[in-house]
Design a protein around this motif. Structure first.
Motif, PDB file in Angstrom:
ATOM      1  N   VAL A 118       0.850  -1.199   0.000  1.00  0.00           N
ATOM      2  CA  VAL A 118       0.000   0.000   0.000  1.00  0.00           C
ATOM      3  C   VAL A 118       0.878   1.240   0.000  1.00  0.00           C
ATOM      4  O   VAL A 118       0.646   2.182  -0.752  1.00  0.00           O
ATOM      5  N   TRP A 119       1.900   1.245   0.850  1.00  0.00           N
ATOM      6  CA  TRP A 119       2.818   2.392   0.921  1.00  0.00           C
ATOM      7  C   TRP A 119       3.496   2.631  -0.425  1.00  0.00           C
ATOM      8  O   TRP A 119       3.818   3.761  -0.768  1.00  0.00           O
ATOM      9  N   GLN A 120       3.740   1.565  -1.179  1.00  0.00           N
ATOM     10  CA  GLN A 120       4.399   1.687  -2.473  1.00  0.00           C
ATOM     11  C   GLN A 120       3.415   1.996  -3.593  1.00  0.00           C
ATOM     12  O   GLN A 120       3.823   2.158  -4.743  1.00  0.00           O
ATOM     13  N   GLY A 121       2.137   2.043  -3.284  1.00  0.00           N
ATOM     14  CA  GLY A 121       1.141   2.344  -4.299  1.00  0.00           C
ATOM     15  C   GLY A 121       0.777   1.166  -5.179  1.00  0.00           C
ATOM     16  O   GLY A 121       0.133   1.327  -6.210  1.00  0.00           O
ATOM     17  N   GLN A 122       1.164  -0.038  -4.776  1.00  0.00           N
ATOM     18  CA  GLN A 122       0.865  -1.245  -5.541  1.00  0.00           C
ATOM     19  C   GLN A 122      -0.403  -1.887  -4.964  1.00  0.00           C
ATOM     20  O   GLN A 122      -0.358  -2.918  -4.300  1.00  0.00           O
TER      21      GLN A 122
END
Length: 70
Positions: free
Chosen positions: A42-46
């Motif tokens: 989630v933090w990586q936008g995936q």
């Protein structure tokens, strides 16, 4: 939800989780590791990968559905 102060902390957790999974974690432990991976993704936008990890976490452990926030 896991709390990270920096991107480095999140990446460190994701890396540790991947190593633990490679060592043969299973059951609830594997489910919790997949949850850590989902948060990191989630933090990586995936987001699609995060959902997949979150669903795996639900399948692998006794985690309550309301506990996982993706």
């Amino acid at each position: 939800m896991l709390q990270y102060q920096t991107l480095t902390e999140m990446l460190d957790d994701r890396s540790r989780g991947e190593r633990a999974i490679a060592c043969g974690s299973e059951g609830d432990a594997l489910g919790m590791l997949r949850l850590v991976q989902a948060e990191a993704l989630v933090w990586q936008g995936q987001l699609a990968a995060a959902v997949a990890c979150g669903l795996d976490a639900l399948d692998l452990s006794r985690i309550e559905a309301g506990f996982i926030l993706l």
